[in-house]
Design an enzyme around this catalytic site. Structure first.
Site, PDB file in Angstrom:
ATOM      1  CG  ASP A 173      -1.950   0.775   1.335  1.00 40.30           C
ATOM      2  OD1 ASP A 173      -2.846   1.457   0.266  1.00 40.30           O
ATOM      3  OD2 ASP A 173      -2.814   1.072   2.470  1.00 40.30           O
TER       4      ASP A 173
ATOM      5  CG  PHE B 285     -10.006  -0.949   3.253  1.00 44.34           C
ATOM      6  CD1 PHE B 285      -8.206  -1.034   3.524  1.00 44.34           C
ATOM      7  CD2 PHE B 285     -10.689  -1.848   3.683  1.00 44.34           C
ATOM      8  CE1 PHE B 285      -7.904  -1.418   4.570  1.00 44.34           C
ATOM      9  CE2 PHE B 285      -9.683  -2.998   4.871  1.00 44.34           C
ATOM     10  CZ  PHE B 285      -8.468  -2.595   4.886  1.00 44.34           C
TER      11      PHE B 285
HETATM   12  P1  IMP Z   1       2.351  -0.395   3.658  1.00 41.07           P
HETATM   13  O1  IMP Z   1       2.823  -0.896   4.791  1.00 41.07           O
HETATM   14  O2  IMP Z   1       1.537   0.771   3.658  1.00 41.07           O
HETATM   15  O3  IMP Z   1       2.848  -1.025   2.491  1.00 41.07           O
HETATM   16  O4  IMP Z   1       0.869  -1.823   4.266  1.00 41.07           O
HETATM   17  C1  IMP Z   1       0.674  -2.843   3.885  1.00 41.07           C
HETATM   18  C2  IMP Z   1      -0.218  -3.514   5.152  1.00 41.07           C
HETATM   19  O5  IMP Z   1      -0.486  -3.007   5.680  1.00 41.07           O
HETATM   20  C3  IMP Z   1      -0.587  -5.036   4.465  1.00 41.07           C
HETATM   21  O6  IMP Z   1       0.517  -5.886   4.853  1.00 41.07           O
HETATM   22  C4  IMP Z   1      -1.612  -4.624   4.511  1.00 41.07           C
HETATM   23  O7  IMP Z   1      -2.095  -5.931   6.281  1.00 41.07           O
HETATM   24  C5  IMP Z   1      -2.922  -3.491   5.181  1.00 41.07           C
HETATM   25  N1  IMP Z   1      -3.523  -2.894   4.429  1.00 41.07           N
HETATM   26  C6  IMP Z   1      -3.312  -1.864   3.703  1.00 41.07           C
HETATM   27  N2  IMP Z   1      -4.186  -2.064   2.020  1.00 41.07           N
HETATM   28  C7  IMP Z   1      -4.988  -2.961   3.012  1.00 41.07           C
HETATM   29  C8  IMP Z   1      -6.317  -2.545   1.902  1.00 41.07           C
HETATM   30  O8  IMP Z   1      -7.257  -2.340   1.430  1.00 41.07           O
HETATM   31  N3  IMP Z   1      -6.727  -4.357   3.018  1.00 41.07           N
HETATM   32  C9  IMP Z   1      -6.185  -4.464   4.354  1.00 41.07           C
HETATM   33  N4  IMP Z   1      -5.077  -4.356   4.496  1.00 41.07           N
HETATM   34  C10 IMP Z   1      -4.345  -3.545   4.258  1.00 41.07           C
END
Ligand code: IMP
Length: 179
Positions: free
Chosen positions: A108, A157
């Site tokens: 994300d 999401f």
């Molecule tokens: P990042 O560190 O922002 O890249 O986020 C990574 C983590 O955020 C992922 O491993 C998920 O656990 C959570 N995450 C990010 N976007 C979503 C989503 O749309 N649905 C559910 N979990 C999410």
């Protein structure tokens, strides 16, 4: 795939990707990894909890001789990334000299990977690649090389197929998006 809305913690989600669409994307990704790592013996590092279902399906299509381990990093509450990444738990294997392939549910903001990669690189693996089910390019805040993305998605999401909304929805075989 069910055509109706589902409600988790009072929030509505609508169908987004079917189990069949996910299976096709996962199989295609496995085929690429099989080709790229021919003759090598990678160490797959599954990032819990969200990556469990993707990893299970992906690995069934990996024909390489390989090892699989599980780690946990926690960074997320609710529907917005907290930006905080906690300790990496569970990596007891020797990674020096190994070809690591991290299996993640979704990239994300990229914060999780941005913190995790240096810790792994400090242990001198031969290589590190990220295999992620989903990637939201519009929310990426860190420079990351993502060579194995099953599917790019918009900045919405999503839940299901391992991904949760505050703990719920991981068991769903299809993926749903917040309405
Ligand atoms: P990042 O560190 O922002 O890249 O986020 C990574 C983590 O955020 C992922 O491993 C998920 O656990 C959570 N995450 C990010 N976007 C979503 C989503 O749309 N649905 C559910 N979990 C999410």
């Amino acid at each position: 795939m069910g055509s109706s809305l589902i409600t988790l913690h009072g929030k509505d989600f609508q169908p987004y990707l079917s189990a069949a669409q996910l299976a096709e994307a996962v199989e295609n990704l496995a085929a690429r990894i099989n080709a790229d790592y021919a003759g090598r013996q990678p160490l797959f590092v599954v990032i819990l909890t969200g990556g469990f279902m993707f990893a299970s399906d992906l690995l069934k299509h990996i024909t390489l001789t390989c090892e699989v381990v599980f780690i946990r990093v926690s960074s997320y509450e609710g529907t917005e990334s907290s930006g905080m990444v906690q300790e990496v738990l569970g990596l007891r294997e020797e990674v020096a000299g190994r070809d690591l392939i991290l299996i993640e549910d979704i990239v994300d903001t990229g914060t999780t990977m941005h913190h995790l990669l240096p810790r792994l690189l400090a242990q001198n693996p031969a290589s590190v690649e990220i295999a992620t089910l989903f990637f939201k390019p519009a929310s990426l805040r860190h420079e990351l090389t993502l060579n194995y993305v099953a599917r790019e998605i918009p900045n919405d999401f999503v839940v299901g197929y391992g991904l949760d909304y505050d703990g719920l929805g991981r068991n769903l075989p299809d993926v749903y998006v917040a309405v």
